[in-house]
Design a protein around this motif. Structure first.
Motif, PDB file in Angstrom:
ATOM      1  N   LYS A 114       3.030   6.425   1.739  1.00  0.00           N
ATOM      2  CA  LYS A 114       3.024   7.722   2.414  1.00  0.00           C
ATOM      3  C   LYS A 114       1.632   8.348   2.419  1.00  0.00           C
ATOM      4  N   MET A 115       0.889   8.159   1.335  1.00  0.00           N
ATOM      5  CA  MET A 115      -0.496   8.639   1.303  1.00  0.00           C
ATOM      6  C   MET A 115      -1.294   8.012   2.439  1.00  0.00           C
ATOM      7  N   ALA A 116      -1.188   6.690   2.562  1.00  0.00           N
ATOM      8  CA  ALA A 116      -1.956   5.984   3.584  1.00  0.00           C
ATOM      9  C   ALA A 116      -1.498   6.361   4.985  1.00  0.00           C
ATOM     10  N   GLN A 117      -0.196   6.496   5.173  1.00  0.00           N
ATOM     11  CA  GLN A 117       0.321   6.871   6.491  1.00  0.00           C
ATOM     12  C   GLN A 117      -0.191   8.237   6.934  1.00  0.00           C
ATOM     13  N   ALA A 118      -0.477   9.111   5.955  1.00  0.00           N
ATOM     14  CA  ALA A 118      -1.016  10.431   6.273  1.00  0.00           C
ATOM     15  C   ALA A 118      -2.537  10.423   6.405  1.00  0.00           C
ATOM     16  N   GLY A 119      -3.151   9.232   6.294  1.00  0.00           N
ATOM     17  CA  GLY A 119      -4.602   9.123   6.429  1.00  0.00           C
ATOM     18  C   GLY A 119      -5.367   9.412   5.167  1.00  0.00           C
ATOM     19  N   ALA A 120      -4.672   9.487   4.010  1.00  0.00           N
ATOM     20  CA  ALA A 120      -5.343   9.827   2.755  1.00  0.00           C
ATOM     21  C   ALA A 120      -5.914   8.611   2.039  1.00  0.00           C
ATOM     22  N   VAL A 121      -5.631   7.403   2.526  1.00  0.00           N
ATOM     23  CA  VAL A 121      -6.199   6.184   1.944  1.00  0.00           C
ATOM     24  C   VAL A 121      -6.821   5.369   3.076  1.00  0.00           C
ATOM     25  N   LEU A 122      -8.125   5.150   2.970  1.00  0.00           N
ATOM     26  CA  LEU A 122      -8.842   4.374   3.987  1.00  0.00           C
ATOM     27  C   LEU A 122      -9.375   3.056   3.439  1.00  0.00           C
ATOM     28  N   LEU A 123      -9.374   2.908   2.113  1.00  0.00           N
ATOM     29  CA  LEU A 123      -9.776   1.654   1.495  1.00  0.00           C
ATOM     30  C   LEU A 123      -8.919   1.447   0.252  1.00  0.00           C
ATOM     31  N   ALA A 124      -8.295   0.285   0.161  1.00  0.00           N
ATOM     32  CA  ALA A 124      -7.404  -0.015  -0.963  1.00  0.00           C
ATOM     33  C   ALA A 124      -7.780  -1.343  -1.590  1.00  0.00           C
ATOM     34  N   ASP A 169     -10.653  -9.021  -0.371  1.00  0.00           N
ATOM     35  CA  ASP A 169     -11.306  -8.214  -1.408  1.00  0.00           C
ATOM     36  C   ASP A 169     -10.775  -6.783  -1.407  1.00  0.00           C
ATOM     37  N   GLN A 170     -10.599  -6.247  -0.213  1.00  0.00           N
ATOM     38  CA  GLN A 170     -10.042  -4.909  -0.080  1.00  0.00           C
ATOM     39  C   GLN A 170      -9.438  -4.770   1.308  1.00  0.00           C
ATOM     40  N   VAL A 171      -8.593  -3.779   1.459  1.00  0.00           N
ATOM     41  CA  VAL A 171      -7.946  -3.495   2.732  1.00  0.00           C
ATOM     42  C   VAL A 171      -8.556  -2.208   3.268  1.00  0.00           C
ATOM     43  N   GLU A 172      -8.906  -2.177   4.554  1.00  0.00           N
ATOM     44  CA  GLU A 172      -9.570  -1.014   5.127  1.00  0.00           C
ATOM     45  C   GLU A 172      -8.788  -0.455   6.308  1.00  0.00           C
ATOM     46  N   GLY A 173      -8.814   0.876   6.429  1.00  0.00           N
ATOM     47  CA  GLY A 173      -8.107   1.558   7.504  1.00  0.00           C
ATOM     48  C   GLY A 173      -6.754   2.059   7.030  1.00  0.00           C
ATOM     49  N   ALA A 174      -6.384   3.256   7.469  1.00  0.00           N
ATOM     50  CA  ALA A 174      -5.148   3.879   7.007  1.00  0.00           C
ATOM     51  C   ALA A 174      -3.926   3.011   7.303  1.00  0.00           C
ATOM     52  N   GLU A 175      -3.865   2.471   8.522  1.00  0.00           N
ATOM     53  CA  GLU A 175      -2.694   1.667   8.908  1.00  0.00           C
ATOM     54  C   GLU A 175      -2.580   0.412   8.057  1.00  0.00           C
ATOM     55  N   ASN A 176      -3.707  -0.247   7.826  1.00  0.00           N
ATOM     56  CA  ASN A 176      -3.693  -1.454   7.000  1.00  0.00           C
ATOM     57  C   ASN A 176      -3.355  -1.144   5.547  1.00  0.00           C
ATOM     58  N   CYS A 177      -3.879  -0.042   5.025  1.00  0.00           N
ATOM     59  CA  CYS A 177      -3.577   0.345   3.647  1.00  0.00           C
ATOM     60  C   CYS A 177      -2.084   0.637   3.489  1.00  0.00           C
ATOM     61  N   ALA A 178      -1.505   1.315   4.479  1.00  0.00           N
ATOM     62  CA  ALA A 178      -0.066   1.581   4.442  1.00  0.00           C
ATOM     63  C   ALA A 178       0.715   0.269   4.440  1.00  0.00           C
ATOM     64  N   GLU A 179       0.258  -0.695   5.215  1.00  0.00           N
ATOM     65  CA  GLU A 179       0.924  -2.002   5.267  1.00  0.00           C
ATOM     66  C   GLU A 179       0.801  -2.739   3.932  1.00  0.00           C
ATOM     67  N   PHE A 180      -0.351  -2.603   3.283  1.00  0.00           N
ATOM     68  CA  PHE A 180      -0.578  -3.211   1.969  1.00  0.00           C
ATOM     69  C   PHE A 180       0.461  -2.708   0.969  1.00  0.00           C
ATOM     70  N   TYR A 181       0.647  -1.397   0.906  1.00  0.00           N
ATOM     71  CA  TYR A 181       1.619  -0.835  -0.039  1.00  0.00           C
ATOM     72  C   TYR A 181       3.051  -1.134   0.400  1.00  0.00           C
ATOM     73  N   ARG A 182       3.281  -1.182   1.716  1.00  0.00           N
ATOM     74  CA  ARG A 182       4.624  -1.535   2.199  1.00  0.00           C
ATOM     75  C   ARG A 182       4.989  -2.936   1.747  1.00  0.00           C
ATOM     76  N   PHE A 183       4.025  -3.871   1.842  1.00  0.00           N
ATOM     77  CA  PHE A 183       4.299  -5.242   1.421  1.00  0.00           C
ATOM     78  C   PHE A 183       4.688  -5.288  -0.047  1.00  0.00           C
ATOM     79  N   PHE A 184       3.905  -4.631  -0.899  1.00  0.00           N
ATOM     80  CA  PHE A 184       4.231  -4.711  -2.330  1.00  0.00           C
ATOM     81  C   PHE A 184       5.548  -4.008  -2.651  1.00  0.00           C
TER      82      PHE A 184
END
Length: 405
Positions: free
Chosen positions: A269-279, A308-323
């Motif tokens: 939810k943080m990433a979906q709101a644009g609060a995470v741009l690099l994970a 090494d890292q995931v970049e962009g809000a949409e990608n970060c949200a997908e990273f957390y969705r996967f886990f």
């Protein structure tokens, strides 16, 4: 005295030489860790992070091998020359692959030095007692020595337990003492962070609790361990989630599958709101996680596992969705098997788990000792505990059945 490992003097130096020091965002450096293919003989090391905010240098985790001391000390020296006066050490968790170089803070040349440790993580940082106590706890669910693979060196306590559980326990205690030899956790120097000193903050659509350290927020997520921390930089929207996003979860009985699932929802939810741009996290690496996945013979389930890292809000949200999907699938596979069988031992449920065709469940079944510290038996026991499964003993067997509604 530096960390020596279970075989003194044998370290993967050529492999460690591949480790990179990367500035992944302004004022945030990643000293890349290590993931080998034999947990006891070539243990993993976490990524280590050096964070900078004005006069503050924040060191997050210190890794396993003495190799990592120089790059961390070099970064800290550079920051001190540019005006940093305060040095703080914090840990994502108290496990040995994150803490073996903690005493380097005494060599960094800072006058104002503190080691900040959540109260909930104090017992985890007591390395030997934590691991041996874990074996005792698991004994209420199954014989943990019998769950160890029949491959060197884990076959030894497995076979010994068939003769004498006391002998197996003694062997494991000896191995653990060797594994932790030379580790100075600096526990006696820690300033304890209590629950009442935590603050609550909202980022995007997620409300999290933890401690503010300069501009950074140490999020107490209680996932991989009771006092596990993730580190968030609201200025650059960078999130370092430690071992909260790690395929081996739950690594220990004091890990929490339910908290892993809960926190992935909040982080998404943080990433979906644009609060995470690099994970990224404590073991994400395009070198070592790729090699780990290659060792399974089937590769990753999701491409973001081997970056090494995931970049962009949409990608970060997908990273957390996967886990979130990964942890949920593993939990549900255990509970579904228990429901089908009606009553089962931990070993029965492990067999059912391995037959499950879900890609996440299949990956989890491929990861394990002695290569890496991923234990299917611990996952099953933890799901049973958190699901409040009914327990009974019969003819030396420990049997579980679904919790009553």
């Amino acid at each position: 005295m530096a960390y020596r490992g279970i075989i003194p003097g044998i370290h993967p130096l050529k492999e460690l030489a591949q480790s990179r020091v990367m500035e992944i965002a302004p004022g945030i450096w990643n000293v890349e860790g290590y993931f080998g293919q034999n947990f006891l003989f070539r243990p993993p090391s976490s990524n280590c992070f050096v964070l900078h905010d004005r006069d503050l240098a924040l060191l997050v985790d210190t890794g396993t091998y003495p190799f990592y001391r120089k790059p961390m000390l070099d970064l800290l020296a550079r920051l001190r020359k540019s005006g940093a006066r305060r040095l703080r050490l914090m840990l994502t968790q108290g496990h040995f692959d994150h803490v073996a170089n903690n005493d380097l803070i005494l060599e960094a040349g800072y006058d104002d030095v503190e080691f900040l440790l959540p109260e909930e993580e104090v017992t985890t940082l007591d390395l030997f007692s934590h691991w041996t106590g874990e074996l005792d706890e698991l004994g209420r669910y199954y014989n943990p020595f019998r769950a160890m693979p029949l491959a060197f060196p884990t076959a030894l306590p497995n076979l010994a337990s068939r003769i004498s559980p006391k002998l197996a326990r003694s062997m494991m205690h000896r191995n653990l003492r060797a594994l932790f030899a030379g580790v100075n956790t600096m526990a006696g120097r820690a300033k304890i962070l209590t629950a009442k000193t935590k603050v609550t903050k909202t980022f995007g659509q997620a409300t999290l609790s933890g401690w503010e350290v300069g501009r950074f927020f140490a999020v107490h997520d209680a996932t991989h361990s009771p006092g596990h921390l993730s580190f968030y930089d609201p200025e650059h929207k960078v999130f370092l989630t430690g071992d909260a996003t790690l395929e081996i979860n739950p690594a220990f009985f004091n890990s929490s599958v339910e908290n892993c699932i809960l926190m992935m929802d909040r982080f998404q939810k943080m990433a979906q709101a644009g609060a995470v741009l690099l994970a990224t996290d404590s073991h994400r690496s395009s070198i070592w996680t790729q090699r780990l996945m290659d060792s399974t013979g089937e590769g990753p389930v999701h491409p973001f596992q081997v970056v090494d890292q995931v970049e962009g809000a949409e990608n970060c949200a997908e990273f957390y969705r996967f886990f979130g999907e990964y942890y949920t699938a593993c939990r549900d596979a255990v509970l579904s098997a228990l429901s089908r069988l009606g009553e089962a031992t931990v070993f029965d449920l492990m067999e059912e788990f391995r037959a499950d065709k879900n890609p996440c469940v299949h990956l989890k079944s491929l990861l394990g000792l002695p290569a890496i510290p991923s234990r299917l038996d611990v996952l099953v026991a933890k799901v049973l505990a958190e699901g409040k499964a009914a327990r009974r003993e019969e003819n030396g067997r420990i049997l579980f059945s679904p919790a009553e509604s």
